[in-house]
Design an enzyme around this catalytic site. Structure first.
Site, mmCIF file in Angstrom:
data_model
loop_
_atom_site.group_PDB
_atom_site.id
_atom_site.type_symbol
_atom_site.label_atom_id
_atom_site.label_comp_id
_atom_site.label_asym_id
_atom_site.label_seq_id
_atom_site.Cartn_x
_atom_site.Cartn_y
_atom_site.Cartn_z
ATOM 1 N N CYS A 42 30.706 -32.781 -23.962
ATOM 2 C CA CYS A 42 31.855 -32.385 -23.148
ATOM 3 C C CYS A 42 32.675 -31.335 -23.909
ATOM 4 O O CYS A 42 32.719 -31.344 -25.142
ATOM 5 C CB CYS A 42 32.734 -33.592 -22.831
ATOM 6 S SG CYS A 42 34.098 -33.188 -21.708
ATOM 7 N N ASP A 44 35.714 -31.242 -24.109
ATOM 8 C CA ASP A 44 36.957 -31.881 -24.567
ATOM 9 C C ASP A 44 37.224 -31.595 -26.058
ATOM 10 O O ASP A 44 36.342 -31.780 -26.901
ATOM 11 C CB ASP A 44 36.846 -33.393 -24.334
ATOM 12 C CG ASP A 44 38.187 -34.087 -24.460
ATOM 13 O OD1 ASP A 44 38.660 -34.654 -23.463
ATOM 14 O OD2 ASP A 44 38.766 -34.073 -25.569
ATOM 15 N N ARG A 46 38.764 -33.166 -28.210
ATOM 16 C CA ARG A 46 38.806 -34.313 -29.121
ATOM 17 C C ARG A 46 37.424 -34.781 -29.565
ATOM 18 O O ARG A 46 37.314 -35.761 -30.303
ATOM 19 C CB ARG A 46 39.544 -35.477 -28.441
ATOM 20 C CG ARG A 46 40.983 -35.148 -28.088
ATOM 21 C CD ARG A 46 41.548 -36.146 -27.106
ATOM 22 N NE ARG A 46 40.847 -36.089 -25.813
ATOM 23 C CZ ARG A 46 41.114 -36.895 -24.786
ATOM 24 N NH1 ARG A 46 42.057 -37.820 -24.901
ATOM 25 N NH2 ARG A 46 40.452 -36.764 -23.657
ATOM 26 N N HIS A 98 32.113 -39.101 -23.356
ATOM 27 C CA HIS A 98 33.165 -39.831 -24.077
ATOM 28 C C HIS A 98 34.020 -40.581 -23.077
ATOM 29 O O HIS A 98 34.225 -40.131 -21.948
ATOM 30 C CB HIS A 98 34.026 -38.866 -24.904
ATOM 31 C CG HIS A 98 34.788 -37.882 -24.065
ATOM 32 N ND1 HIS A 98 36.099 -38.079 -23.698
ATOM 33 C CD2 HIS A 98 34.406 -36.728 -23.478
ATOM 34 C CE1 HIS A 98 36.494 -37.060 -22.941
ATOM 35 N NE2 HIS A 98 35.488 -36.234 -22.783
ATOM 36 N N CYS A 101 37.028 -39.588 -19.986
ATOM 37 C CA CYS A 101 36.706 -38.171 -19.770
ATOM 38 C C CYS A 101 37.423 -37.657 -18.513
ATOM 39 O O CYS A 101 37.300 -38.240 -17.429
ATOM 40 C CB CYS A 101 35.194 -38.015 -19.615
ATOM 41 S SG CYS A 101 34.670 -36.311 -19.330
HETATM 42 CO CO CO Z 1 35.247 -35.032 -21.105
#
Ligand code: CO
Length: 209
Positions: A42, A44, A46, A98, A101
């Site tokens: 992803c 993302d 993090r 994750h 999400c």
């Molecule tokens: Co995500």
């Protein structure tokens, strides 16, 4: 601009710390790459793949998009996959989702997100197929997290349905494909399912070479 200046300064400090440990670090790195892994994760912020797996530059070929999807019309992903499998000959592919999400949460919501609807639609399909199981889960957070898990399992199957993977399984007896989920709250990766050259692809998705 201050933030960008900081990035440039941090980069200089990082480069010199590498050279202090090994003065030929960049010289050697610049020659070639021979990564063991392809990571499909992803976008993302993090979930930085090399940091959470403690891998060094050169070890992992990386593709990231919203909600770590493997879409069979995505030329970007297919090009990365083809290069990683056919040229770099990676031994392992990791599709990593994750918990919590945003892309998965968006797919479970009826709210229209404009253009993003069309991307998230791929997860809506996974949601739709598994809705009876997910509806039995009490909390909203746990429902999202179960769909995160089911989504990575679906995405590794999508990989297995590509001719790129099927041809590599036949000719190279690799790569192994792993569907994993990263827990933002603990920093721990959980392997949900792995597929290898012995995986029986269903007849409708099977190619002959
Ligand atoms: Co995500």
């Amino acid at each position: 601009m201050e933030k960008i200046k900081k990035l440039i300064l941090e980069n200089k400090a990082w480069a010199s710390s590498k050279i202090q440990l090994d003065e030929k670090y960049f010289e050697n790195m610049a020659e070639d790459q021979n990564p063991e892994y392809l990571w499909i994760g992803c976008a993302d912020s993090r979930v930085p793949p090399s940091e959470i797996t403690n891998t060094d530059p050169g070890e992992m070929f990386v593709h990231r998009n919203i909600a770590n999807l493997v879409v069979h019309t995505d030329m970007n992903l297919l090009s990365v996959l083809s290069y990683a499998v056919e040229h770099l000959k990676v031994r392992h592919i990791i599709v990593c989702g994750h918990y919590n999400c945003g892309g998965v949460k968006a797919a479970m919501s009826p709210k229209s997100l404009g253009m993003l609807n069309n991307w998230v639609r791929n997860i809506k399909d996974v949601y739709s197929v598994n809705k009876s199981e997910i509806d039995l889960i009490k909390s909203n957070v746990d429902q999202v997290n179960r769909l995160v898990e089911l989504n990575v399992i679906d995405q590794i199957k999508n990989l297995a349905h590509t001719s790129i993977i099927q041809q590599a399984w036949k000719e190279q007896k690799q790569p192994y494909i792993h569907g994993m989920v990263y827990d933002l709250k603990t920093g721990i990766l959980k392997n949900m399912q792995s597929l290898g050259p012995d995986y029986a692809v269903d007849e409708a998705h099977r190619y002959e070479f």
